[in-house]
Design a protein around this motif. Structure first.
Motif, PDB file in Angstrom:
ATOM      1  N   LEU A   1       0.956  -1.519  -0.097  1.00 37.06           N
ATOM      2  CA  LEU A   1       0.241   0.052   0.092  1.00 37.06           C
ATOM      3  C   LEU A   1       1.081   1.296  -0.214  1.00 37.06           C
ATOM      4  CD1 LEU A   1      -2.719  -1.149   2.893  1.00 37.06           C
ATOM      5  CD2 LEU A   1      -2.673  -0.887   0.049  1.00 37.06           C
ATOM      6  N   ILE A   2       1.820   1.116   0.377  1.00 39.59           N
ATOM      7  CA  ILE A   2       2.800   2.058   0.481  1.00 39.59           C
ATOM      8  C   ILE A   2       3.349   2.853  -1.262  1.00 39.59           C
ATOM      9  CG2 ILE A   2       5.352   3.049   1.199  1.00 39.59           C
ATOM     10  CD1 ILE A   2       3.537   3.119   3.700  1.00 39.59           C
ATOM     11  N   CYS A   3       3.296   3.832  -1.113  1.00 39.60           N
ATOM     12  CA  CYS A   3       3.553   4.772  -2.402  1.00 39.60           C
ATOM     13  C   CYS A   3       5.420   5.514  -1.756  1.00 39.60           C
ATOM     14  CB  CYS A   3       2.971   5.160  -3.703  1.00 39.60           C
ATOM     15  SG  CYS A   3       3.188   5.598  -5.253  1.00 39.60           S
ATOM     16  N   GLU A   4       6.512   5.386  -3.176  1.00 37.72           N
ATOM     17  CA  GLU A   4       7.275   5.639  -2.761  1.00 37.72           C
ATOM     18  C   GLU A   4       6.984   7.700  -3.336  1.00 37.72           C
ATOM     19  OE1 GLU A   4       9.292   5.114  -0.145  1.00 37.72           O
ATOM     20  OE2 GLU A   4       8.575   3.173  -0.016  1.00 37.72           O
ATOM     21  N   ASN A   5       6.244   7.333  -4.381  1.00 33.27           N
ATOM     22  CA  ASN A   5       6.212   8.852  -5.213  1.00 33.27           C
ATOM     23  C   ASN A   5       5.780   9.378  -4.637  1.00 33.27           C
ATOM     24  OD1 ASN A   5       5.947  10.892  -7.098  1.00 33.27           O
ATOM     25  ND2 ASN A   5       6.506   9.855  -8.943  1.00 33.27           N
ATOM     26  N   ILE A   6       5.569  11.022  -3.893  1.00 36.44           N
ATOM     27  CA  ILE A   6       4.340  11.462  -3.728  1.00 36.44           C
ATOM     28  C   ILE A   6       3.582  12.349  -4.535  1.00 36.44           C
ATOM     29  CG2 ILE A   6       5.484  13.511  -3.321  1.00 36.44           C
ATOM     30  CD1 ILE A   6       4.626  14.153  -0.904  1.00 36.44           C
ATOM     31  N   ALA A   7       3.793  12.330  -5.301  1.00 35.33           N
ATOM     32  CA  ALA A   7       2.647  12.737  -6.567  1.00 35.33           C
ATOM     33  C   ALA A   7       2.218  12.051  -6.744  1.00 35.33           C
ATOM     34  CB  ALA A   7       3.604  13.181  -7.942  1.00 35.33           C
ATOM     35  N   GLU A   8       2.024  10.155  -6.748  1.00 38.16           N
ATOM     36  CA  GLU A   8       1.625   9.512  -7.217  1.00 38.16           C
ATOM     37  C   GLU A   8       0.338   8.835  -5.874  1.00 38.16           C
ATOM     38  OE1 GLU A   8       3.940   5.996  -8.587  1.00 38.16           O
ATOM     39  OE2 GLU A   8       4.714   7.165 -10.779  1.00 38.16           O
ATOM     40  N   SER A   9       0.634   9.428  -4.937  1.00 35.68           N
ATOM     41  CA  SER A   9       0.113   9.087  -3.846  1.00 35.68           C
ATOM     42  C   SER A   9      -1.255   9.693  -3.550  1.00 35.68           C
ATOM     43  CB  SER A   9       0.583   9.498  -2.791  1.00 35.68           C
ATOM     44  OG  SER A   9       2.255   8.900  -2.155  1.00 35.68           O
ATOM     45  N   ASN A  10      -2.252   8.816  -3.052  1.00 39.59           N
ATOM     46  CA  ASN A  10      -4.095   9.446  -3.064  1.00 39.59           C
ATOM     47  C   ASN A  10      -3.886   9.199  -1.550  1.00 39.59           C
ATOM     48  OD1 ASN A  10      -4.202   6.417  -2.480  1.00 39.59           O
ATOM     49  ND2 ASN A  10      -5.422   6.083  -4.690  1.00 39.59           N
TER      50      ASN A  10
ATOM     51  N   LYS B   1      -3.720  17.081  -1.899  1.00 37.55           N
ATOM     52  CA  LYS B   1      -4.776  16.888  -2.794  1.00 37.55           C
ATOM     53  C   LYS B   1      -4.912  15.118  -2.219  1.00 37.55           C
ATOM     54  CE  LYS B   1      -4.589  19.851  -5.340  1.00 37.55           C
ATOM     55  NZ  LYS B   1      -5.018  20.582  -4.965  1.00 37.55           N
ATOM     56  N   GLY B   2      -5.566  14.597  -1.224  1.00 39.62           N
ATOM     57  CA  GLY B   2      -6.185  12.750  -0.895  1.00 39.62           C
ATOM     58  C   GLY B   2      -6.793  12.929   0.323  1.00 39.62           C
ATOM     59  N   PHE B   3      -6.846  11.799   0.585  1.00 40.70           N
ATOM     60  CA  PHE B   3      -7.232  11.239   1.612  1.00 40.70           C
ATOM     61  C   PHE B   3      -6.435  11.751   3.102  1.00 40.70           C
ATOM     62  CE2 PHE B   3      -8.835   8.740   5.326  1.00 40.70           C
ATOM     63  CZ  PHE B   3     -10.719   9.053   5.416  1.00 40.70           C
TER      64      PHE B   3
ATOM     65  N   VAL C   1     -13.996   1.269   2.006  1.00 41.49           N
ATOM     66  CA  VAL C   1     -14.792   2.058   1.321  1.00 41.49           C
ATOM     67  C   VAL C   1     -14.181   3.669   0.587  1.00 41.49           C
ATOM     68  CG1 VAL C   1     -16.070   4.360   2.649  1.00 41.49           C
ATOM     69  CG2 VAL C   1     -15.814   1.614   4.157  1.00 41.49           C
ATOM     70  N   LEU C   2     -13.523   3.481   1.169  1.00 41.13           N
ATOM     71  CA  LEU C   2     -12.046   4.600  -0.508  1.00 41.13           C
ATOM     72  C   LEU C   2     -12.421   4.379  -1.614  1.00 41.13           C
ATOM     73  CD1 LEU C   2     -10.149   6.491   2.049  1.00 41.13           C
ATOM     74  CD2 LEU C   2     -12.043   7.552   1.513  1.00 41.13           C
ATOM     75  N   ILE C   3     -12.015   3.044  -1.878  1.00 39.01           N
ATOM     76  CA  ILE C   3     -12.030   2.838  -3.119  1.00 39.01           C
ATOM     77  C   ILE C   3     -13.711   1.979  -3.595  1.00 39.01           C
ATOM     78  CG2 ILE C   3     -11.135  -0.239  -4.145  1.00 39.01           C
ATOM     79  CD1 ILE C   3      -8.880   0.337  -2.334  1.00 39.01           C
ATOM     80  N   GLU C   4     -14.311   1.188  -2.982  1.00 38.80           N
ATOM     81  CA  GLU C   4     -15.819   1.074  -3.485  1.00 38.80           C
ATOM     82  C   GLU C   4     -16.466   3.119  -4.220  1.00 38.80           C
ATOM     83  OE1 GLU C   4     -19.101  -1.460  -2.030  1.00 38.80           O
ATOM     84  OE2 GLU C   4     -18.380   0.524  -0.250  1.00 38.80           O
ATOM     85  N   THR C   5     -16.113   3.875  -3.173  1.00 39.16           N
ATOM     86  CA  THR C   5     -17.442   4.844  -3.384  1.00 39.16           C
ATOM     87  C   THR C   5     -15.969   6.275  -4.234  1.00 39.16           C
ATOM     88  OG1 THR C   5     -15.969   6.174  -1.547  1.00 39.16           O
ATOM     89  CG2 THR C   5     -18.289   4.280  -1.843  1.00 39.16           C
ATOM     90  N   ASN C   6     -15.041   5.290  -5.019  1.00 42.19           N
ATOM     91  CA  ASN C   6     -14.158   6.303  -6.070  1.00 42.19           C
ATOM     92  C   ASN C   6     -13.580   7.412  -5.386  1.00 42.19           C
ATOM     93  OD1 ASN C   6     -14.300   4.098  -8.376  1.00 42.19           O
ATOM     94  ND2 ASN C   6     -16.889   4.491  -8.833  1.00 42.19           N
ATOM     95  N   LYS C   7     -13.558   7.445  -3.789  1.00 41.79           N
ATOM     96  CA  LYS C   7     -12.684   8.632  -3.030  1.00 41.79           C
ATOM     97  C   LYS C   7     -11.757   8.627  -3.725  1.00 41.79           C
ATOM     98  CE  LYS C   7     -16.886   9.299  -0.874  1.00 41.79           C
ATOM     99  NZ  LYS C   7     -17.963   9.929   0.738  1.00 41.79           N
ATOM    100  N   ILE C   8     -10.890   7.548  -3.755  1.00 36.86           N
ATOM    101  CA  ILE C   8      -9.395   8.277  -3.774  1.00 36.86           C
ATOM    102  C   ILE C   8      -9.445   7.287  -5.806  1.00 36.86           C
ATOM    103  CG2 ILE C   8      -8.806   7.960  -1.476  1.00 36.86           C
ATOM    104  CD1 ILE C   8      -8.278   4.689  -1.831  1.00 36.86           C
TER     105      ILE C   8
END
Length: 294
Positions: free
Chosen positions: A8-17, A89-91, A287-294
Protein backbone atom coordinates in the motif's frame (compact mmCIF):
# COMPACT_ATOMS: atom_id res chain seq x y z
CA UNK A 1 13.08 -6.80 4.71
CA UNK A 2 9.49 -6.24 5.82
CA UNK A 3 7.73 -3.07 4.73
CA UNK A 4 5.08 -1.14 6.61
CA UNK A 5 1.61 -1.26 5.10
CA UNK A 6 2.75 -3.86 2.61
CA UNK A 7 1.69 -3.27 -0.98
CA UNK A 8 0.00 0.00 0.00
CA UNK A 9 2.97 2.34 0.46
CA UNK A 10 3.83 4.62 -2.45
CA UNK A 11 7.27 6.21 -2.59
CA UNK A 12 6.21 8.84 -5.14
CA UNK A 13 4.22 11.54 -3.37
CA UNK A 14 2.85 12.81 -6.68
CA UNK A 15 1.16 9.46 -7.33
CA UNK A 16 -0.24 9.05 -3.80
CA UNK A 17 -3.93 9.29 -2.90
CA UNK A 18 -3.70 8.69 0.87
CA UNK A 19 -1.36 10.49 3.27
CA UNK A 20 -0.30 9.42 6.75
CA UNK A 21 1.38 11.24 9.61
CA UNK A 22 2.01 10.36 13.23
CA UNK A 23 1.97 12.61 16.29
CA UNK A 24 3.62 10.67 19.15
CA UNK A 25 2.50 12.82 22.05
CA UNK A 26 0.93 11.75 25.35
CA UNK A 27 2.00 14.38 27.87
CA UNK A 28 -1.60 15.62 28.16
CA UNK A 29 -3.30 12.43 29.34
CA UNK A 30 -5.01 12.36 32.71
CA UNK A 31 -4.77 8.66 33.58
CA UNK A 32 -2.70 6.03 31.74
CA UNK A 33 0.16 7.02 29.42
CA UNK A 34 1.55 5.16 26.45
CA UNK A 35 -0.30 6.66 23.46
CA UNK A 36 2.92 8.23 22.18
CA UNK A 37 4.03 4.70 21.24
CA UNK A 38 1.06 4.12 18.93
CA UNK A 39 2.39 5.56 15.63
CA UNK A 40 5.48 3.36 15.86
CA UNK A 41 3.61 0.21 16.92
CA UNK A 42 0.83 0.63 14.35
CA UNK A 43 3.39 0.92 11.58
CA UNK A 44 5.30 -2.12 12.85
CA UNK A 45 2.17 -4.27 13.10
CA UNK A 46 1.15 -3.26 9.59
CA UNK A 47 4.13 -5.25 8.30
CA UNK A 48 2.08 -8.41 8.87
CA UNK A 49 -1.31 -7.15 7.73
CA UNK A 50 -2.30 -8.31 4.23
CA UNK A 51 -3.75 -5.58 1.99
CA UNK A 52 -7.33 -6.88 2.13
CA UNK A 53 -10.41 -5.97 4.13
CA UNK A 54 -12.55 -8.32 6.30
CA UNK A 55 -14.48 -9.55 3.24
CA UNK A 56 -11.39 -10.29 1.19
CA UNK A 57 -11.48 -7.20 -1.01
CA UNK A 58 -8.06 -6.17 -2.30
CA UNK A 59 -6.95 -2.72 -1.17
CA UNK A 60 -3.98 -2.08 -3.46
CA UNK A 61 -5.68 0.92 -5.11
CA UNK A 62 -4.56 2.70 -1.95
CA UNK A 63 -1.32 4.52 -2.71
CA UNK A 64 -0.22 5.76 0.70
CA UNK A 65 2.60 8.18 1.37
CA UNK A 66 3.86 8.24 4.95
CA UNK A 67 5.30 11.65 5.79
CA UNK A 68 6.59 10.39 9.16
CA UNK A 69 6.03 11.84 12.61
CA UNK A 70 5.55 15.40 13.77
CA UNK A 71 7.41 15.43 17.08
CA UNK A 72 6.62 18.45 19.21
CA UNK A 73 4.83 19.46 22.39
CA UNK A 74 4.13 22.91 20.96
CA UNK A 75 0.62 23.06 19.48
CA UNK A 76 1.47 26.02 17.25
CA UNK A 77 4.32 24.03 15.70
CA UNK A 78 2.13 20.95 15.31
CA UNK A 79 -0.53 23.08 13.67
CA UNK A 80 2.00 24.45 11.18
CA UNK A 81 3.10 20.87 10.34
CA UNK A 82 -0.52 19.85 9.84
CA UNK A 83 -1.23 22.91 7.69
CA UNK A 84 1.36 21.60 5.22
CA UNK A 85 0.19 17.98 5.59
CA UNK A 86 -3.40 18.89 4.72
CA UNK A 87 -2.30 20.54 1.48
CA UNK A 88 -1.67 17.12 -0.05
CA UNK A 89 -4.55 16.24 -2.37
CA UNK A 90 -6.08 13.02 -1.08
CA UNK A 91 -7.35 11.35 2.07
CA UNK A 92 -5.52 12.19 5.29
CA UNK A 93 -4.79 9.86 8.22
CA UNK A 94 -3.39 10.98 11.56
CA UNK A 95 -2.06 8.52 14.15
CA UNK A 96 -1.95 9.91 17.70
CA UNK A 97 -0.97 10.30 20.36
CA UNK A 98 -3.42 11.31 23.06
CA UNK A 99 -6.55 13.22 22.11
CA UNK A 100 -4.97 16.60 22.83
CA UNK A 101 -3.36 16.38 19.39
CA UNK A 102 -6.83 17.13 18.02
CA UNK A 103 -6.39 20.72 19.20
CA UNK A 104 -3.76 21.15 16.50
CA UNK A 105 -5.62 19.00 13.96
CA UNK A 106 -8.93 20.77 14.33
CA UNK A 107 -7.27 24.18 13.97
CA UNK A 108 -5.42 23.17 10.81
CA UNK A 109 -8.60 21.62 9.41
CA UNK A 110 -10.65 24.73 10.24
CA UNK A 111 -8.21 26.96 8.37
CA UNK A 112 -8.13 24.58 5.41
CA UNK A 113 -11.93 24.68 5.20
CA UNK A 114 -11.95 28.47 5.25
CA UNK A 115 -9.43 28.52 2.39
CA UNK A 116 -11.71 26.20 0.38
CA UNK A 117 -14.93 28.02 1.28
CA UNK A 118 -16.18 24.87 3.05
CA UNK A 119 -17.99 24.51 6.38
CA UNK A 120 -15.84 22.50 8.80
CA UNK A 121 -17.50 19.58 10.61
CA UNK A 122 -16.12 17.51 13.47
CA UNK A 123 -17.46 14.01 14.13
CA UNK A 124 -15.94 13.10 17.49
CA UNK A 125 -16.22 9.38 18.25
CA UNK A 126 -15.23 8.98 21.87
CA UNK A 127 -16.29 7.71 25.29
CA UNK A 128 -15.80 11.28 26.55
CA UNK A 129 -17.07 14.64 25.28
CA UNK A 130 -13.64 16.29 25.70
CA UNK A 131 -15.33 19.63 26.15
CA UNK A 132 -13.74 20.68 29.45
CA UNK A 133 -12.52 24.26 29.44
CA UNK A 134 -9.61 23.22 31.64
CA UNK A 135 -8.71 19.88 33.15
CA UNK A 136 -6.11 19.34 35.86
CA UNK A 137 -5.26 22.99 35.39
CA UNK A 138 -4.56 22.74 31.66
CA UNK A 139 -6.44 24.06 28.64
CA UNK A 140 -4.47 21.61 26.49
CA UNK A 141 -5.51 18.40 28.26
CA UNK A 142 -6.87 15.52 26.22
CA UNK A 143 -10.18 16.43 27.91
CA UNK A 144 -10.29 19.81 26.14
CA UNK A 145 -10.10 19.55 22.30
CA UNK A 146 -13.80 20.17 21.62
CA UNK A 147 -13.78 23.19 23.95
CA UNK A 148 -10.76 24.53 22.06
CA UNK A 149 -12.49 23.84 18.72
CA UNK A 150 -15.50 25.95 19.70
CA UNK A 151 -13.16 28.64 20.95
CA UNK A 152 -11.33 28.57 17.61
CA UNK A 153 -14.52 29.14 15.61
CA UNK A 154 -16.39 25.88 15.01
CA UNK A 155 -20.16 26.27 15.17
CA UNK A 156 -22.00 24.13 17.73
CA UNK A 157 -24.29 22.71 15.04
CA UNK A 158 -21.27 21.43 13.11
CA UNK A 159 -19.92 19.27 15.94
CA UNK A 160 -21.32 15.80 16.61
CA UNK A 161 -20.22 13.62 19.53
CA UNK A 162 -20.80 9.86 19.24
CA UNK A 163 -20.42 7.10 21.81
CA UNK A 164 -19.99 9.25 24.90
CA UNK A 165 -20.67 7.81 28.35
CA UNK A 166 -18.12 9.34 30.74
CA UNK A 167 -18.64 12.95 31.80
CA UNK A 168 -17.20 15.66 33.99
CA UNK A 169 -19.72 17.89 35.82
CA UNK A 170 -18.40 20.95 33.97
CA UNK A 171 -19.20 19.26 30.65
CA UNK A 172 -22.86 18.81 31.60
CA UNK A 173 -23.02 22.52 32.33
CA UNK A 174 -21.31 23.28 29.01
CA UNK A 175 -23.94 21.26 27.12
CA UNK A 176 -26.63 23.53 28.61
CA UNK A 177 -24.88 26.53 27.04
CA UNK A 178 -24.30 24.83 23.68
CA UNK A 179 -27.62 23.21 22.92
CA UNK A 180 -27.00 22.89 19.18
CA UNK A 181 -24.21 20.37 19.79
CA UNK A 182 -25.39 16.89 18.82
CA UNK A 183 -24.48 14.43 21.58
CA UNK A 184 -25.24 10.77 20.87
CA UNK A 185 -24.44 8.80 24.00
CA UNK A 186 -23.49 5.15 23.69
CA UNK A 187 -26.88 4.10 25.04
CA UNK A 188 -28.63 6.39 22.51
CA UNK A 189 -26.83 4.65 19.68
CA UNK A 190 -27.66 1.22 21.09
CA UNK A 191 -31.34 2.19 21.24
CA UNK A 192 -31.69 3.96 17.90
CA UNK A 193 -29.34 1.73 15.89
CA UNK A 194 -26.47 2.69 13.60
CA UNK A 195 -28.67 3.20 10.54
CA UNK A 196 -30.73 5.87 12.30
CA UNK A 197 -27.61 7.64 13.51
CA UNK A 198 -26.14 7.65 10.01
CA UNK A 199 -29.42 8.92 8.55
CA UNK A 200 -29.25 11.88 10.95
CA UNK A 201 -25.64 12.61 10.02
CA UNK A 202 -26.41 12.37 6.31
CA UNK A 203 -29.32 14.78 6.68
CA UNK A 204 -27.07 17.27 8.47
CA UNK A 205 -23.78 17.01 6.61
CA UNK A 206 -24.08 15.33 3.21
CA UNK A 207 -24.16 18.61 1.26
CA UNK A 208 -20.90 19.33 -0.58
CA UNK A 209 -20.58 22.61 1.28
CA UNK A 210 -19.37 20.60 4.31
CA UNK A 211 -15.93 19.08 4.81
CA UNK A 212 -15.67 16.50 7.59
CA UNK A 213 -12.99 15.54 10.09
CA UNK A 214 -13.46 12.28 12.01
CA UNK A 215 -11.58 12.10 15.29
CA UNK A 216 -11.76 8.53 16.58
CA UNK A 217 -10.72 7.85 20.15
CA UNK A 218 -10.25 4.10 20.54
CA UNK A 219 -11.95 4.28 23.95
CA UNK A 220 -15.26 4.74 22.14
CA UNK A 221 -15.07 0.96 21.98
CA UNK A 222 -15.95 -0.90 25.14
CA UNK A 223 -12.72 -1.78 27.01
CA UNK A 224 -13.46 -5.48 26.60
CA UNK A 225 -12.61 -4.88 22.93
CA UNK A 226 -10.01 -2.12 23.37
CA UNK A 227 -8.21 -2.46 26.72
CA UNK A 228 -5.05 -0.72 25.52
CA UNK A 229 -6.09 2.85 26.18
CA UNK A 230 -5.41 5.34 28.96
CA UNK A 231 -8.97 6.09 30.07
CA UNK A 232 -11.08 2.96 29.54
CA UNK A 233 -14.81 3.52 30.00
CA UNK A 234 -17.30 0.67 30.48
CA UNK A 235 -20.63 0.22 28.65
CA UNK A 236 -19.26 1.18 25.26
CA UNK A 237 -19.77 0.37 21.61
CA UNK A 238 -18.68 -2.85 19.95
CA UNK A 239 -15.91 -3.01 17.36
CA UNK A 240 -18.48 -3.59 14.65
CA UNK A 241 -20.55 -0.58 15.73
CA UNK A 242 -17.66 1.87 15.72
CA UNK A 243 -16.39 0.49 12.43
CA UNK A 244 -19.83 0.86 10.85
CA UNK A 245 -20.22 4.44 12.08
CA UNK A 246 -16.81 5.41 10.73
CA UNK A 247 -17.18 3.61 7.41
CA UNK A 248 -20.68 4.93 6.77
CA UNK A 249 -19.49 8.47 7.49
CA UNK A 250 -16.67 8.00 4.98
CA UNK A 251 -19.11 6.47 2.50
CA UNK A 252 -21.79 9.15 2.66
CA UNK A 253 -20.00 12.31 3.77
CA UNK A 254 -17.15 14.42 2.42
CA UNK A 255 -14.51 13.19 4.89
CA UNK A 256 -11.03 14.67 4.54
CA UNK A 257 -9.29 13.45 7.73
CA UNK A 258 -9.50 10.27 9.78
CA UNK A 259 -7.63 10.60 13.05
CA UNK A 260 -7.03 7.68 15.45
CA UNK A 261 -6.01 8.55 19.00
CA UNK A 262 -5.53 7.12 22.48
CA UNK A 263 -4.22 3.70 21.41
CA UNK A 264 -1.71 2.97 24.19
CA UNK A 265 0.38 -0.12 23.33
CA UNK A 266 2.09 -0.37 26.76
CA UNK A 267 -1.37 -0.82 28.33
CA UNK A 268 -2.57 -3.33 25.74
CA UNK A 269 -3.03 -7.10 25.73
CA UNK A 270 -1.46 -8.94 22.79
CA UNK A 271 -1.78 -5.74 20.71
CA UNK A 272 -5.52 -6.29 20.24
CA UNK A 273 -6.28 -2.57 20.52
CA UNK A 274 -3.63 -1.69 17.96
CA UNK A 275 -4.93 -4.39 15.65
CA UNK A 276 -8.44 -2.98 16.07
CA UNK A 277 -7.21 0.45 14.95
CA UNK A 278 -5.46 -1.00 11.91
CA UNK A 279 -8.32 -3.27 10.88
CA UNK A 280 -10.76 -0.36 11.17
CA UNK A 281 -8.47 1.72 8.97
CA UNK A 282 -8.41 -1.05 6.35
CA UNK A 283 -12.22 -1.09 6.31
CA UNK A 284 -12.07 2.65 5.64
CA UNK A 285 -9.68 1.96 2.77
CA UNK A 286 -12.21 -0.38 1.19
CA UNK A 287 -14.95 2.27 1.42
CA UNK A 288 -12.68 4.85 -0.22
CA UNK A 289 -12.03 2.45 -3.10
CA UNK A 290 -15.65 1.28 -3.40
CA UNK A 291 -16.98 4.85 -3.56
CA UNK A 292 -14.24 6.06 -5.94
CA UNK A 293 -13.00 8.61 -3.42
CA UNK A 294 -9.40 7.69 -4.13
Amino acid sequence: MKEEFRDLICENIAESNVFLCGIPLDKNVSVGKGAKEAPKVLRELSYDLPPLDRKGNLLTKVKMFDVGDFVSEDFSELKENLDEFLKYKGFHIVFGGDHSIAIATNRAFFDKCLSLNKIPVIIHIDAHPDICDTYHGSKYSHACPIARAIEYGYKDENITLCGVRGFEAQEIETFKKHRLLDVFKANDIKEMGIDTLIAILRTKYSDEKYLVYISYDIDANDPCFAPGTGTPESFGLTNFETMQIICDCVKYLNVDIFEIVEVAPPLDINNITSWLALKTLYEVFHVLIETNKI
